[in-house]
Write a protein that holds these residues in place. Structure first.
Motif, PDB file in Angstrom:
ATOM      1  N   MET A  65      15.372  40.421  28.634  1.00 23.48           N
ATOM      2  CA  MET A  65      15.625  39.322  29.581  1.00 23.48           C
ATOM      3  C   MET A  65      14.331  38.569  29.928  1.00 23.48           C
ATOM      4  N   ILE A  66      13.387  39.297  30.614  1.00 24.54           N
ATOM      5  CA  ILE A  66      12.092  38.679  30.944  1.00 24.54           C
ATOM      6  C   ILE A  66      11.014  39.426  30.151  1.00 24.54           C
ATOM      7  N   HIS A  67      10.198  38.651  29.470  1.00 23.35           N
ATOM      8  CA  HIS A  67       9.158  39.293  28.670  1.00 23.35           C
ATOM      9  C   HIS A  67       7.811  38.611  28.920  1.00 23.35           C
ATOM     10  N   LEU A  68       6.858  39.409  29.424  1.00 25.92           N
ATOM     11  CA  LEU A  68       5.512  38.871  29.672  1.00 25.92           C
ATOM     12  C   LEU A  68       4.566  39.492  28.659  1.00 25.92           C
ATOM     13  N   GLU A  69       3.747  38.648  28.054  1.00 23.78           N
ATOM     14  CA  GLU A  69       2.864  39.160  27.001  1.00 23.78           C
ATOM     15  C   GLU A  69       1.425  38.760  27.297  1.00 23.78           C
ATOM     16  N   ASN A  70       0.595  39.755  27.511  1.00 25.45           N
ATOM     17  CA  ASN A  70      -0.856  39.557  27.741  1.00 25.45           C
ATOM     18  C   ASN A  70      -1.154  38.434  28.748  1.00 25.45           C
ATOM     19  N   ILE A  71      -0.514  38.538  29.874  1.00 22.46           N
ATOM     20  CA  ILE A  71      -0.686  37.471  30.872  1.00 22.46           C
ATOM     21  C   ILE A  71      -2.030  37.614  31.578  1.00 22.46           C
ATOM     22  N   GLU A  72      -2.718  36.513  31.635  1.00 22.86           N
ATOM     23  CA  GLU A  72      -3.994  36.485  32.341  1.00 22.86           C
ATOM     24  C   GLU A  72      -3.995  35.252  33.242  1.00 22.86           C
ATOM     25  N   LYS A  73      -4.452  35.452  34.463  1.00 22.51           N
ATOM     26  CA  LYS A  73      -4.534  34.309  35.370  1.00 22.51           C
ATOM     27  C   LYS A  73      -5.913  34.288  36.013  1.00 22.51           C
TER      28      LYS A  73
ATOM     29  N   GLN B 195      13.318  32.557  25.294  1.00 20.92           N
ATOM     30  CA  GLN B 195      12.758  31.189  25.258  1.00 20.92           C
ATOM     31  C   GLN B 195      11.315  31.239  25.728  1.00 20.92           C
ATOM     32  N   ILE B 196      10.428  30.662  24.950  1.00 23.64           N
ATOM     33  CA  ILE B 196       9.025  30.597  25.383  1.00 23.64           C
ATOM     34  C   ILE B 196       8.909  29.419  26.341  1.00 23.64           C
ATOM     35  N   LEU B 197       8.350  29.679  27.541  1.00 24.38           N
ATOM     36  CA  LEU B 197       8.403  28.633  28.578  1.00 24.38           C
ATOM     37  C   LEU B 197       7.013  28.083  28.915  1.00 24.38           C
ATOM     38  N   GLY B 198       6.141  28.119  27.918  1.00 30.11           N
ATOM     39  CA  GLY B 198       4.761  27.691  28.162  1.00 30.11           C
ATOM     40  C   GLY B 198       4.585  26.245  28.537  1.00 30.11           C
ATOM     41  N   ASN B 199       4.888  25.373  27.598  1.00 28.92           N
ATOM     42  CA  ASN B 199       4.540  23.970  27.833  1.00 28.92           C
ATOM     43  C   ASN B 199       5.762  23.083  28.063  1.00 28.92           C
ATOM     44  N   MET B 200       6.736  23.639  28.763  1.00 21.61           N
ATOM     45  CA  MET B 200       7.933  22.843  29.045  1.00 21.61           C
ATOM     46  C   MET B 200       7.604  21.714  30.020  1.00 21.61           C
ATOM     47  N   PRO B 201       8.133  20.505  29.797  1.00 18.81           N
ATOM     48  CA  PRO B 201       7.859  19.443  30.762  1.00 18.81           C
ATOM     49  C   PRO B 201       8.514  19.728  32.113  1.00 18.81           C
ATOM     50  N   ASP B 202       7.976  19.076  33.139  1.00 13.33           N
ATOM     51  CA  ASP B 202       8.376  19.334  34.529  1.00 13.33           C
ATOM     52  C   ASP B 202       9.891  19.291  34.737  1.00 13.33           C
TER      53      ASP B 202
ATOM     54  N   GLN C 181       1.956  34.699  27.392  1.00 16.24           N
ATOM     55  CA  GLN C 181       3.223  34.037  27.161  1.00 16.24           C
ATOM     56  C   GLN C 181       4.319  34.587  28.088  1.00 16.24           C
ATOM     57  N   VAL C 182       5.162  33.684  28.588  1.00 14.87           N
ATOM     58  CA  VAL C 182       6.325  34.119  29.375  1.00 14.87           C
ATOM     59  C   VAL C 182       7.563  33.743  28.573  1.00 14.87           C
TER      60      VAL C 182
ATOM     61  N   LYS D 192      12.395  19.701  32.565  1.00 15.29           N
ATOM     62  CA  LYS D 192      13.121  20.797  31.908  1.00 15.29           C
ATOM     63  C   LYS D 192      12.885  22.110  32.647  1.00 15.29           C
ATOM     64  N   LEU D 193      11.634  22.282  33.084  1.00 12.49           N
ATOM     65  CA  LEU D 193      11.274  23.485  33.824  1.00 12.49           C
ATOM     66  C   LEU D 193      12.074  23.564  35.125  1.00 12.49           C
ATOM     67  N   ALA D 194      12.196  22.432  35.770  1.00  9.68           N
ATOM     68  CA  ALA D 194      12.953  22.369  37.029  1.00  9.68           C
ATOM     69  C   ALA D 194      14.409  22.750  36.767  1.00  9.68           C
ATOM     70  N   ARG D 195      14.976  22.223  35.680  1.00 10.40           N
ATOM     71  CA  ARG D 195      16.381  22.524  35.354  1.00 10.40           C
ATOM     72  C   ARG D 195      16.544  24.011  35.030  1.00 10.40           C
ATOM     73  N   PHE D 196      15.552  24.569  34.293  1.00 17.04           N
ATOM     74  CA  PHE D 196      15.602  25.977  33.921  1.00 17.04           C
ATOM     75  C   PHE D 196      15.580  26.859  35.175  1.00 17.04           C
ATOM     76  N   ARG D 197      14.662  26.537  36.096  1.00 15.37           N
ATOM     77  CA  ARG D 197      14.572  27.306  37.354  1.00 15.37           C
ATOM     78  C   ARG D 197      15.899  27.226  38.102  1.00 15.37           C
ATOM     79  N   ASN D 198      16.440  25.998  38.135  1.00 14.34           N
ATOM     80  CA  ASN D 198      17.676  25.768  38.880  1.00 14.34           C
ATOM     81  C   ASN D 198      18.825  26.622  38.348  1.00 14.34           C
ATOM     82  N   GLN D 199      18.907  26.740  37.037  1.00 13.58           N
ATOM     83  CA  GLN D 199      20.034  27.459  36.415  1.00 13.58           C
ATOM     84  C   GLN D 199      19.837  28.964  36.425  1.00 13.58           C
TER      85      GLN D 199
END
Lengths: 221, 412
Positions: free
Chosen positions: A1-9, A67-74, A61-62, A76-83
């Motif tokens: 479902m949710i997959h985080l790979e080598n996340i660095e912030k 679905q890789i959600l790296g460089n989604m435009p604002d 990567q998230v 699409k990202l908003a719609r994804f969060r909403n759903q």
């Protein structure tokens, strides 16, 4: 479902570079209830924000539902969060100028649903948290526990698959905290919602399926 | 969605009562000024009693004599001789009304001073303009030529001099120690139509200035009535030919220019120093700059208030973004909220304007003036409101849409 790979912030200023998250890799299954613990400033909320697509990692990567959600435009990202995602915040973040019903309807406003449909879904969500009799009240007229229940109703009104809760019991006394925890557990068991919860409370964390511990931005358990 | 925006907008307005008052006051006050100015403009520029044939009329208010060597010029109304000799002899106009600028005289009625503005006219004045005679009739060409001391007076003058609704045709009115027999009484004209307004109309032969004087400049203007509006250009070009034939009267002022203009241009020409420019562009540009400046102040004020409101509402912005509002959606919400605020200000402004215009109409400030908020003015007002709302909302909305969700949610 949710997959985080080598996340660095990293947070950078002109002089300092602060590592908020270091090399986090995590997989969360559908229907899992995961809690994240750790001392203040260890990166728990940052991790939750990255999962919730409210913040972007410096590296890594998230993936949600493959679905890789790296460089989604604002947009699409908003719609994804909403759903897909519902949020519960420690300080509730209800809109004080709107009554309970309108607050709960909020995620549905950004979908193509009719006013009647929005009202129906919001009423159902409020019923699940036991606040059907408070729909016309304003947040200022509610107790802390009731506010958090409204926030939960808002998070589940659009039936998202993922619920991200950032210290949902942090501002509540133990009785109310338990009440909220029970609602989340019921949602997880009956609705099969995937829940990621940041908490400081070991007792609460122990009620979830899995516990992840962070320390100084790194995963230690 | 709109209902939600509307609720939020109202709630925000209620929450910050002082800022709301400042915003609404700024918007409504500015709009009131614009609407009142527009109503005056509308009243002055559109055809109305008794100048109802404005669509087929041309106006000559100025004749300019230029001294090309010294870059000097003399500009002003024409002499009666000029109007009578050159203009009235034109072939294309159906009729030519000639009248002087109005001059003030005093008279005394029952020991009370009464100011009377007099205008000297020719006979066709009464044919070109559609005066409503309440009593009597205009003076004739024969009466003018014979120098008969006869006058047409306005209704207001009759009421003040003879008494309310008194019959006065055939009776005498005295001003400047001269007695004039009243030939007729016409419905009064407001002073906002200065070409036509007077309290007393007299034959040009009664003027103290010699109407036979052959100077070019004097105190007269003319209205040229065409058979129909299609012939206005013909009149214009014939008049240009006529002007070319006018002989200079001064060896230095060798260039003479004058134009048969539309009503507005006949006034705006006074702002132009060039003989070939009507001055309309200068006046319109000036008016637009003034209106923009008037609108700029409340817009900047509203913009500032909106920016400060962003921080206050950052939690809401964060939550909306988290639950699926894109930056664009939020920007639109904020602009709509602003438009709601400005439309509110617009409604208050309209009410203020209505009250002010009613007060002006009912006061003795400008007698016989009837200002109205008509559809054109209303349209201007609505457009102004929308521009206000849009301008004051766009920048704050842009700032807001750039706010990171995480940062927005940190502010509590």
């Amino acid at each position: 479902m949710i997959h985080l790979e080598n996340i660095e912030k990293l947070y950078r200023t002109d002089t300092i570079e602060t590592v908020a998250l270091h090399n986090i890799s995590l997989h969360i299954d559908k229907g899992e209830f995961l809690s994240v613990m750790g001392p203040s400033g260890c990166g728990k909320s940052t991790l939750l924000n990255i999962i919730g697509l409210l913040d972007v990692p410096t590296r890594g990567q998230v993936k949600i539902d493959n679905q890789i959600l790296g460089n989604m435009p604002d947009k699409k990202l908003a719609r994804f969060r909403n759903q897909k995602i519902g949020f519960i915040f420690q300080s509730f973040h209800l809109i004080n100028d709107l009554p309970v019903m309108d607050n709960v309807e909020l995620p549905l406003l950004y979908r193509n649903s009719t006013a009647r449909e929005r009202r129906r879904l919001a009423s159902e969500a409020l019923e699940k948290v036991g606040l059907s009799n408070r729909i016309k009240h304003f947040p200022s007229q509610l107790s802390g526990g009731q506010k958090q229940r409204v926030a939960i109703a808002r998070a589940i009104a659009g039936s998202p698959e993922i619920i991200l809760a950032d210290e949902p019991t942090g501002n509540l006394d133990s009785t109310m905290g338990n009440e909220i925890m029970n609602i989340l557990l019921t949602l997880n068991s009956s609705e099969k919602s995937t829940i990621v919860m940041v908490t400081h409370d070991e007792t609460m964390a122990k009620k979830t399926h899995r516990l992840v511990r962070l320390f100084d931005g790194s995963q230690v358990q | 969605m709109l209902k939600n925006y509307f609720k939020i907008a109202l709630a925000v307005l209620r929450r910050r009562k002082f800022f709301t008052f400042i915003s609404l006051f700024g918007i409504s006050f500015t709009l009131t000024i614009i609407i009142v100015i527009a109503a005056f403009w509308e009243n002055i520029t559109s055809a109305g009693y008794p100048d109802t044939n404005r669509d087929r009329s041309l106006y000559i208010n100025f004749v300019m004599q230029e001294n090309p060597k010294q870059n000097g010029m003399m500009k002003g109304p024409a002499s009666f001789y000029y109007m009578d000799h050159y203009v009235r002899s034109m072939k294309t106009p159906e009729k030519v009304a000639i009248s002087s600028i109005f001059t003030a005289t005093n008279t005394y009625v029952r020991n009370k001073k009464l100011l009377i503005n007099m205008k000297f006219t020719n006979d066709q004045w009464w044919d070109v303009l559609e005066f409503k005679f309440l009593e009597g009739k205009p003076y004739t060409l024969q009466q003018i030529r014979s120098g008969e001391r006869i006058a047409v007076i306005s209704e207001d003058t009759r009421n003040q001099y003879f008494g309310e609704n008194e019959k006065c045709v055939g009776r005498y009115i005295e001003t400047d120690n001269i007695q004039y027999r009243v030939a007729g009484v016409v419905k009064s004209v407001p002073i906002t139509a200065p070409l036509i307004y007077a309290d007393m109309y007299l034959p040009y032969t009664l003027s103290k200035n010699d109407y036979r004087d052959k100077s070019i400049n004097g105190m007269y203007s003319a209205i040229l009535l065409a058979h129909n509006s299609d012939e206005l250009d013909k009149i214009r070009s014939e008049y240009q030919q006529v002007v070319l034939k006018v002989p200079p009267q001064n060896k230095d002022y060798t260039k003479i220019s004058s134009h048969a203009d539309s009503y507005i241009e006949s006034f705006t020409r006074m702002f132009s120093r060039k003989s070939d420019s009507s001055g309309l562009a200068i006046v319109i540009t000036g008016a637009v700059i003034v209106i923009l400046l008037l609108m700029l102040l409340p817009t900047i004020n509203l913009m500032n208030i909106n920016i400060s409101r962003i921080m206050e509402r950052s939690s809401e912005i964060g939550v909306r973004k988290a639950f699926g509002a894109s930056s664009g959606t939020l920007a639109v919400q904020f602009i709509i909220e602003n438009i709601i605020l400005t439309l509110g200000g617009g409604i208050i402004g309209l009410i203020f304007s209505f009250l002010i215009l009613s007060a002006v109409n009912n006061s003795a400030l400008i007698p016989n003036l009837t200002l109205t908020i008509n559809f054109t003015v209303l349209l201007y007002a609505i457009i102004a409101c929308l521009i206000f709302g849009f301008l004051s909302g766009v920048y704050p909305a842009w700032r807001m849409s750039r706010m990171e969700v995480v940062n927005a949610l940190k502010v509590r």
